[in-house]
Design a protein around this motif. Structure first.
Motif, PDB file in Angstrom:
ATOM      1  N   LYS A  63       0.855  -1.189   0.000  1.00 26.86           N
ATOM      2  CA  LYS A  63       0.000   0.000   0.000  1.00 26.86           C
ATOM      3  C   LYS A  63       0.890   1.237   0.000  1.00 26.86           C
ATOM      4  N   ARG A  64       0.515   2.234  -0.751  1.00 26.61           N
ATOM      5  CA  ARG A  64       1.282   3.472  -0.816  1.00 26.61           C
ATOM      6  C   ARG A  64       1.007   4.282   0.450  1.00 26.61           C
ATOM      7  N   PRO A  65       2.054   4.810   1.090  1.00 26.72           N
ATOM      8  CA  PRO A  65       1.802   5.605   2.295  1.00 26.72           C
ATOM      9  C   PRO A  65       0.892   6.791   1.959  1.00 26.72           C
ATOM     10  N   PRO A  66      -0.108   7.084   2.798  1.00 27.45           N
ATOM     11  CA  PRO A  66      -1.031   8.183   2.492  1.00 27.45           C
ATOM     12  C   PRO A  66      -0.287   9.508   2.398  1.00 27.45           C
ATOM     13  N   GLY A  67      -0.735  10.362   1.523  1.00 27.27           N
ATOM     14  CA  GLY A  67      -0.154  11.696   1.406  1.00 27.27           C
ATOM     15  C   GLY A  67       1.062  11.763   0.502  1.00 27.27           C
ATOM     16  N   GLN A  68       1.550  10.610   0.052  1.00 24.50           N
ATOM     17  CA  GLN A  68       2.737  10.629  -0.827  1.00 24.50           C
ATOM     18  C   GLN A  68       2.358  11.224  -2.185  1.00 24.50           C
ATOM     19  N   ALA A  69       3.236  12.043  -2.723  1.00 26.42           N
ATOM     20  CA  ALA A  69       2.916  12.748  -3.981  1.00 26.42           C
ATOM     21  C   ALA A  69       2.737  11.760  -5.126  1.00 26.42           C
ATOM     22  N   LEU A  70       1.863  12.128  -6.048  1.00 25.32           N
ATOM     23  CA  LEU A  70       1.680  11.310  -7.249  1.00 25.32           C
ATOM     24  C   LEU A  70       2.794  11.664  -8.227  1.00 25.32           C
ATOM     25  N   PRO A  71       3.400  10.671  -8.892  1.00 26.40           N
ATOM     26  CA  PRO A  71       4.453  11.028  -9.854  1.00 26.40           C
ATOM     27  C   PRO A  71       3.887  11.902 -10.971  1.00 26.40           C
ATOM     28  N   PRO A  72       4.738  12.669 -11.636  1.00 29.97           N
ATOM     29  CA  PRO A  72       4.251  13.519 -12.727  1.00 29.97           C
ATOM     30  C   PRO A  72       3.678  12.674 -13.867  1.00 29.97           C
ATOM     31  N   ILE A  73       2.848  13.304 -14.690  1.00 28.02           N
ATOM     32  CA  ILE A  73       2.290  12.603 -15.840  1.00 28.02           C
ATOM     33  C   ILE A  73       3.324  12.637 -16.968  1.00 28.02           C
ATOM     34  N   PRO A  74       3.762  11.481 -17.429  1.00 29.03           N
ATOM     35  CA  PRO A  74       4.783  11.477 -18.492  1.00 29.03           C
ATOM     36  C   PRO A  74       4.257  12.129 -19.770  1.00 29.03           C
ATOM     37  N   ALA A  75       5.195  12.462 -20.674  1.00 26.01           N
ATOM     38  CA  ALA A  75       4.799  13.081 -21.959  1.00 26.01           C
ATOM     39  C   ALA A  75       3.865  12.138 -22.709  1.00 26.01           C
ATOM     40  N   LEU A  76       2.933  12.740 -23.457  1.00 25.71           N
ATOM     41  CA  LEU A  76       1.919  11.934 -24.140  1.00 25.71           C
ATOM     42  C   LEU A  76       2.245  11.740 -25.624  1.00 25.71           C
ATOM     43  N   ALA A  77       2.210  12.858 -26.392  1.00 27.36           N
ATOM     44  CA  ALA A  77       2.321  12.724 -27.851  1.00 27.36           C
ATOM     45  C   ALA A  77       3.731  12.284 -28.246  1.00 27.36           C
ATOM     46  N   ALA A  78       3.820  11.409 -29.248  1.00 29.43           N
ATOM     47  CA  ALA A  78       5.093  10.937 -29.810  1.00 29.43           C
ATOM     48  C   ALA A  78       6.087  10.535 -28.720  1.00 29.43           C
ATOM     49  N   SER A  79       5.579   9.909 -27.665  1.00 27.78           N
ATOM     50  CA  SER A  79       6.413   9.578 -26.503  1.00 27.78           C
ATOM     51  C   SER A  79       6.598   8.068 -26.422  1.00 27.78           C
ATOM     52  N   PRO A  80       7.507   7.592 -25.583  1.00 27.33           N
ATOM     53  CA  PRO A  80       7.614   6.141 -25.345  1.00 27.33           C
ATOM     54  C   PRO A  80       6.279   5.550 -24.872  1.00 27.33           C
ATOM     55  N   TRP A  81       5.528   6.333 -24.111  1.00 28.17           N
ATOM     56  CA  TRP A  81       4.217   5.862 -23.627  1.00 28.17           C
ATOM     57  C   TRP A  81       3.281   5.605 -24.818  1.00 28.17           C
ATOM     58  N   GLN A  82       3.216   6.601 -25.699  1.00 22.76           N
ATOM     59  CA  GLN A  82       2.367   6.461 -26.888  1.00 22.76           C
ATOM     60  C   GLN A  82       2.816   5.257 -27.732  1.00 22.76           C
ATOM     61  N   GLN A  83       4.134   5.128 -27.896  1.00 30.29           N
ATOM     62  CA  GLN A  83       4.651   4.002 -28.697  1.00 30.29           C
ATOM     63  C   GLN A  83       4.294   2.664 -28.064  1.00 30.29           C
ATOM     64  N   ALA A  84       4.399   2.596 -26.730  1.00 28.94           N
ATOM     65  CA  ALA A  84       4.068   1.340 -26.036  1.00 28.94           C
ATOM     66  C   ALA A  84       2.591   1.007 -26.240  1.00 28.94           C
TER      67      ALA A  84
END
Ligand code: TRH
Length: 369
Positions: A320-341
């Protein structure tokens, strides 16, 4: 010249009538999956009866109904008509005992299948297609949807990817009055109640964002929050299933939940973050990890998905994630490794037979056709 696409398998004579039994436990995935399945089978020429204990969500999912699909109430009382040639119980919902008894008395009993939950975990390949002997000499077959060739595949209507390819998201959003302003990215948010929601809003607001929010916990939570610079929130009404798909096609990033919207986000081909139905014993953690691994999600995307699900990688597995811990940033979307995956994952899944094709072939093989 491009050769014509092979015709998808149609219903076999002698296996043209299908019953689907559906119990709505909570939320909308049970009925959402069963409805898409019923429509998919009817598109292949099958006559389908969908027995459901609570059909109310069909009023917005499918207000026009669907040719070839008859929706019948599943009340405890019965009596029930004779079972069709193929009987599917969705998610182990146990059809009425009198229906099963009557099935066992037939000289040629129906093919009986249990359509299971979707998962990328290893047990799915092991269990897909296994028989389970039942009382009265019947056999129930386990049918597992999945992402690999050794599973039952995913629901994917004929022509879905071509329709997605030809779709004009900007025009569709504008027609509905949900057009983004210049420079805004469009994001959809379909989720369960989630303590990380305020942190997500903060991350989204880092870039001008139009957030489209279907009814449900997020819409309720957002109604009580002060607006934030950089983030414009648009509450949506319930959409029909085809329009829900189009919503996902129109967005640069989709937050989805459960089972069916995950598959639709996959076909949309845009970056997505999946929230699983949370379970107290953290069973959803293994399920999420198996999925992220199978789709080869980049590390920053996997970290965001884990955090959105309240999870963190611990020394001895997910915790379980400790409460209050920051959410990681949102990675780049367009033409990104995420989009390619996401695109690679979609191509991988599209190379498998769709679930309806596999069901037709499986039922025919078990009926000895
Ligand atoms: O509603 P869900 O959370 O359903 C869940 C899951 O199926 C989960 O695995 C199961 O354990 C639990 O139910 C009981 O999310 P899901 O699966 O995405 O289902 C939502 C359905 O609603 C899907 O078919 C898409 C549809 N839908 C619309 O048609 N229009 C809409 O506007 C929206 C928001 C959804």
């Amino acid at each position: 010249m491009v050769p014509p696409a092979p015709l998808p398998p149609a219903c076999q004579p002698g296996l043209a009538r299908w019953d689907i039994w559906c119990r709505v436990i909570d939320n909308h995935g049970d009925l959402g999956v069963c409805w898409r399945l019923a429509r998919g089978l009817s598109a292949r020429g099958c006559a389908v009866r969908l027995f459901v204990d609570d059909p109310s969500a069909l009023a917005w999912m499918a207000p026009q109904g669907g040719a070839g699909v008859q929706v019948l109430p599943w009340t405890e009382a019965g009596p029930w008509p004779e079972a069709a040639e193929v009987v599917i119980e969705a998610f182990g919902c146990d059809p009425p005992a009198s229906v099963v008894a009557q099935m066992s008395q037939r000289p040629r009993p129906p093919v009986w299948l249990n359509l299971e939950y979707l998962s990328a975990e290893a047990y799915v390949e092991r269990s897909h297609g296994l028989p389970s002997p039942q009382q009265g000499g019947l056999t129930k077959w386990f049918f597992y949807p999945g992402f690999t060739a050794r599973t039952g595949g995913l629901l994917r209507e004929d022509g879905l990817l071509a329709a997605r390819q030809a779709f004009d998201g900007a025009a569709w959003l504008a027609q509905r009055g949900w057009a983004p302003r210049a420079g805004e990215r469009v994001v959809s948010l379909f989720c369960y109640a989630n303590p990380a929601l305020p942190a997500l809003l903060q991350r989204l607001a880092a870039q001008p964002t139009l957030l489209l929010v279907p009814p449900g916990p997020a819409q309720q939570a957002l109604a009580g929050l002060t607006p934030r610079a950089g983030l414009r929130v648009q509450a949506l009404p319930w959409l029909t299933q085809p329009d829900f798909d189009r919503l996902l096609w129109a967005c640069a990033l989709n937050f989805v939940r459960g089972e069916d919207s995950l598959v639709r986000a996959l076909w949309a081909g845009a970056p997505f973050v999946w929230q699983l139905y949370p379970q107290h014993d953290l069973a959803h953690a293994a399920k999420l990890q198996a999925f992220l691994q199978q789709m080869q999600a980049p590390a920053d995307v996997a970290e965001l998905a884990m955090a959105w699900n309240g999870l963190a990688a611990g020394a001895s597995g997910p915790a379980k994630r400790p409460p209050g811990q920051a959410l990681p940033p949102i990675p780049a979307l367009a033409a990104s490794p995420w989009q390619q995956a996401c695109l690679a994952w979609r191509a991988h899944c599209a190379a498998q037979h769709d679930l309806v094709t596999q069901l037709l072939l499986f039922a025919a093989s078990r009926a000895g056709c």
